[in-house]
Design an enzyme around this catalytic site. Structure first.
Site, short mmCIF file in Angstrom:
data_model
loop_
_atom_site.label_atom_id
_atom_site.label_comp_id
_atom_site.label_asym_id
_atom_site.label_seq_id
_atom_site.Cartn_x
_atom_site.Cartn_y
_atom_site.Cartn_z
N ARG A 10 122.43 -24.67 100.02
CA ARG A 10 123.10 -24.63 98.71
C ARG A 10 123.71 -23.25 98.47
O ARG A 10 124.78 -23.12 97.90
CB ARG A 10 122.11 -24.99 97.58
CG ARG A 10 121.81 -26.48 97.52
CD ARG A 10 121.18 -26.86 96.19
NE ARG A 10 119.82 -26.39 96.03
CZ ARG A 10 118.75 -27.00 96.52
NH1 ARG A 10 118.87 -28.11 97.21
NH2 ARG A 10 117.53 -26.51 96.32
N ARG A 11 123.00 -22.21 98.91
CA ARG A 11 123.54 -20.85 98.73
C ARG A 11 124.80 -20.65 99.57
O ARG A 11 125.74 -20.01 99.15
CB ARG A 11 122.49 -19.78 99.11
CG ARG A 11 121.19 -19.85 98.32
CD ARG A 11 121.33 -19.58 96.85
NE ARG A 11 121.86 -20.56 95.97
CZ ARG A 11 121.20 -21.58 95.40
NH1 ARG A 11 119.94 -21.80 95.67
NH2 ARG A 11 121.79 -22.40 94.56
N ASP A 25 112.41 -26.54 87.69
CA ASP A 25 113.81 -26.49 88.13
C ASP A 25 114.48 -27.84 87.85
O ASP A 25 113.81 -28.86 87.77
CB ASP A 25 113.89 -26.24 89.64
CG ASP A 25 113.57 -24.79 90.01
OD1 ASP A 25 113.53 -23.93 89.12
OD2 ASP A 25 113.35 -24.54 91.22
N GLY A 55 124.78 -25.19 87.78
CA GLY A 55 124.46 -26.41 88.51
C GLY A 55 124.82 -26.26 89.97
O GLY A 55 125.95 -25.93 90.30
N ALA A 56 123.83 -26.49 90.84
CA ALA A 56 124.01 -26.22 92.27
C ALA A 56 124.41 -27.45 93.06
O ALA A 56 124.67 -27.35 94.25
CB ALA A 56 122.70 -25.66 92.84
N LYS A 65 136.04 -25.50 87.83
CA LYS A 65 135.22 -24.33 87.50
C LYS A 65 135.46 -23.88 86.05
O LYS A 65 134.52 -23.52 85.34
CB LYS A 65 135.53 -23.18 88.47
CG LYS A 65 134.80 -21.89 88.14
CD LYS A 65 135.01 -20.83 89.19
CE LYS A 65 134.65 -19.43 88.72
NZ LYS A 65 133.27 -19.25 88.29
N ARG A 89 116.34 -22.44 80.84
CA ARG A 89 117.11 -21.59 81.77
C ARG A 89 118.47 -22.29 81.92
O ARG A 89 118.52 -23.46 82.29
CB ARG A 89 116.42 -21.51 83.13
CG ARG A 89 117.29 -20.78 84.17
CD ARG A 89 116.91 -21.11 85.59
NE ARG A 89 115.62 -20.55 85.98
CZ ARG A 89 114.85 -21.10 86.91
NH1 ARG A 89 115.21 -22.21 87.53
NH2 ARG A 89 113.69 -20.54 87.23
N LYS A 104 109.84 -27.85 91.67
CA LYS A 104 110.69 -29.03 91.54
C LYS A 104 109.82 -30.28 91.50
O LYS A 104 108.85 -30.40 92.26
CB LYS A 104 111.64 -29.13 92.74
CG LYS A 104 112.71 -28.05 92.72
CD LYS A 104 113.69 -28.19 93.86
CE LYS A 104 114.81 -27.17 93.74
NZ LYS A 104 114.36 -25.79 93.53
N GLN A 120 122.00 -27.67 83.18
CA GLN A 120 123.17 -27.32 84.00
C GLN A 120 124.45 -27.53 83.20
O GLN A 120 124.73 -28.65 82.76
CB GLN A 120 123.19 -28.23 85.24
CG GLN A 120 121.95 -28.08 86.11
CD GLN A 120 121.64 -29.36 86.90
OE1 GLN A 120 121.90 -30.46 86.44
NE2 GLN A 120 121.06 -29.19 88.07
C1 LIG Z 1 117.54 -17.80 88.50
C2 LIG Z 1 118.34 -19.00 88.89
C3 LIG Z 1 117.75 -20.24 88.91
C4 LIG Z 1 118.50 -21.39 89.25
N1 LIG Z 1 117.93 -22.62 89.13
C5 LIG Z 1 118.70 -23.74 89.32
C6 LIG Z 1 118.20 -25.04 89.07
O1 LIG Z 1 117.04 -25.24 88.69
N2 LIG Z 1 119.03 -26.09 89.26
C7 LIG Z 1 120.35 -25.93 89.66
O2 LIG Z 1 121.09 -26.92 89.79
N3 LIG Z 1 120.82 -24.70 89.93
C8 LIG Z 1 120.04 -23.60 89.76
N4 LIG Z 1 120.58 -22.36 90.01
C9 LIG Z 1 121.88 -22.23 90.72
C10 LIG Z 1 123.07 -22.31 89.81
O3 LIG Z 1 123.22 -23.61 89.31
C11 LIG Z 1 124.36 -21.91 90.56
O4 LIG Z 1 124.57 -22.81 91.60
C12 LIG Z 1 124.35 -20.50 91.12
O5 LIG Z 1 123.73 -19.61 90.26
C13 LIG Z 1 125.80 -19.99 91.35
O6 LIG Z 1 126.51 -20.00 90.15
P1 LIG Z 1 126.87 -18.68 89.29
O7 LIG Z 1 126.42 -18.95 87.91
O8 LIG Z 1 126.30 -17.48 89.91
O9 LIG Z 1 128.44 -18.67 89.24
P2 LIG Z 1 129.58 -18.79 90.34
O10 LIG Z 1 130.85 -18.95 89.58
O11 LIG Z 1 129.23 -19.82 91.35
O12 LIG Z 1 129.54 -17.39 91.04
C14 LIG Z 1 129.89 -16.19 90.39
C15 LIG Z 1 129.77 -15.03 91.37
O13 LIG Z 1 128.40 -14.86 91.74
C16 LIG Z 1 128.28 -14.51 93.10
N5 LIG Z 1 127.57 -15.59 93.81
C17 LIG Z 1 127.28 -16.82 93.34
N6 LIG Z 1 126.60 -17.54 94.24
C18 LIG Z 1 126.48 -16.76 95.32
C19 LIG Z 1 125.87 -16.94 96.60
N7 LIG Z 1 125.26 -18.06 96.94
N8 LIG Z 1 125.91 -15.89 97.47
C20 LIG Z 1 126.52 -14.73 97.14
N9 LIG Z 1 127.11 -14.51 95.94
C21 LIG Z 1 127.09 -15.50 95.05
C22 LIG Z 1 129.68 -14.34 93.61
O14 LIG Z 1 130.04 -13.00 93.43
C23 LIG Z 1 130.48 -15.23 92.69
O15 LIG Z 1 131.82 -14.89 92.61
C24 LIG Z 1 119.86 -21.23 89.63
C25 LIG Z 1 120.45 -19.97 89.60
C26 LIG Z 1 119.74 -18.87 89.22
C27 LIG Z 1 120.43 -17.55 89.15
#
Ligand SMILES: Cc1cc2nc3c(=O)[nH]c(=O)nc-3n(C[C@H](O)[C@H](O)[C@H](O)COP(=O)(O)OP(=O)(O)OC[C@H]3O[C@@H](n4cnc5c(N)ncnc54)[C@H](O)[C@@H]3O)c2cc1C
Length: 312
Positions: A291-292, A136, A191-192, A204, A187, A102, A166
């Site tokens: 965030r997780r 990131d 968006g987190a 969503k 990638r 980052k 994102q």
């Molecule tokens: C490899 C990678 C790199 C990333 N890099 C960035 C970045 O640089 N900047 C940024 O803003 N975000 C980043 N993210 C995070 C991303 O933006 C999302 O916040 C995150 O991936 C959750 O969204 P989702 O696409 O899984 O969908 P969602 O709709 O949020 O989730 C779909 C399903 O995935 C599972 N799930 C999702 N999150 C969790 C969790 N925390 N614990 C358990 N199960 C879960 C659940 O089953 C959920 O129903 C990254 C994610 C990944 C996978």
């Protein structure tokens, strides 16, 4: 994905010093401690061990030395030095070569030029050793500057770097087209961060719809794009779209976070897709961890059970 009020709540909690102290005390201290579900460990050797286990399952990885929002130049130099050491440790270990970082970890909040110099220093070590360095994406106040720095380095001829976009942000579809035209790798994530209505979709369904539009553009015109999501609906739609257009499975990869949907990770590899796991590690794990939690309410119960089971 949680609604944005809940996401905001967890972002607020992430700033609590008391919680951070408590979390740091209990979260990682034993092999079974609760934060270890999402974080490979506090030192690079633990991350390398996790990476070996990931490779044994047929997956690849990118290692992320956790850290962000560094507020002093010394802190930024220190993070840079640590990254250089991480690169050396990865090389020595023989595992796959990829890191994520980052820009606020490298001093972007203190001095932009220093952050760029720090990133170039990391690239001087990473590129000759054939590492891929993913920058990131942080929250929206950093989008412009992150893309600007990325493009500057790309302009200098760095080719082992990629960026993150994102789908939550309105602007990202234009950014995808721009990065595709450069010839660089994106990638794609949802968006987190909690973002205001002025810059980001709040529902969503809108974030997901934008994700699919962007994924299709990346598959059609992108360069080794990474489809980073745990969302089965997104993944199935991407697979189907690729199949219908004869886009070979080696033209893109899926990515997921360490500790999330391991079953799905393995299934995708079994079905012939490429899968990279993002492996975070380091002492500064608290904001990432929060965030997780903010993404999934069930994680809070999981942590609560972990804390109750820890004792002193
Ligand atoms: C490899 C990678 C790199 C990333 N890099 C960035 C970045 O640089 N900047 C940024 O803003 N975000 C980043 N993210 C995070 C991303 O933006 C999302 O916040 C995150 O991936 C959750 O969204 P989702 O696409 O899984 O969908 P969602 O709709 O949020 O989730 C779909 C399903 O995935 C599972 N799930 C999702 N999150 C969790 C969790 N925390 N614990 C358990 N199960 C879960 C659940 O089953 C959920 O129903 C990254 C994610 C990944 C996978």
């Amino acid at each position: 994905m949680l609604d944005s009020a809940a996401k905001a709540f967890f972002h607020l909690l992430a700033q609590s010093k008391t919680l951070k102290t408590l979390g740091s005390r209990y979260g990682m201290r034993r092999r079974e401690s609760f934060a270890r579900r999402f974080i490979a460990g506090e030192d690079v050797q633990e991350a390398i061990e996790a990476a070996r286990a990931v490779e044994a399952r047929g997956l690849t990885h990118t290692l992320d030395l956790l850290g962000e929002s560094v507020t002093t130049l010394d802190g930024a130099y220190d993070a840079t030095r640590q990254y250089v050491d991480v690169i050396a440790a990865i090389e020595k270990s023989g595992i796959g070569r990829g890191i994520s970082l980052k820009l606020t970890q490298l001093g972007l909040d203190v001095d932009k030029a220093t952050a760029v110099d720090n990133l170039r220093r990391i690239l001087e070590h990473a590129e000759p050793a054939d590492f891929f360095v993913r920058i990131d994406m942080e929250n929206s106040p950093y989008t412009d500057v992150t893309l600007e720095i990325f493009e500057t380095l790309w302009g200098y001829g760095h080719r082992r770097i990629g960026v993150v976009l994102q789908s939550a942000l309105y602007r990202s579809e234009q950014d995808v087209a721009h990065v595709n035209a450069l010839g660089a790798s994106v990638r794609l994530v949802k968006g987190a961060y909690k973002e205001p209505k002025s810059v980001a979709y709040q529902r969503k369904a809108d974030v997901d719809a934008a994700y699919l539009r962007m994924a299709k553009t990346l598959l059609a015109d992108g360069h080794q794009p990474a489809i980073a999501t745990h969302d089965v609906t997104m993944i199935e739609a991407v697979k189907q779209w690729a199949r219908e257009r004869n886009i070979a499975a080696d033209r893109f990869e899926f990515q997921m976070l360490y500790g999330i949907r391991r079953d799905l990770q393995s299934k995708l590899v079994h079905d012939g897709y490429r899968m990279r796991v993002y492996i975070p590690f380091g002492r500064e794990w608290f904001p990432y961890f929060m965030r997780r939690l903010g993404e999934r309410p069930a994680n809070v119960l999981f942590v609560a059970r972990g804390i109750l089971g820890e004792g002193d």
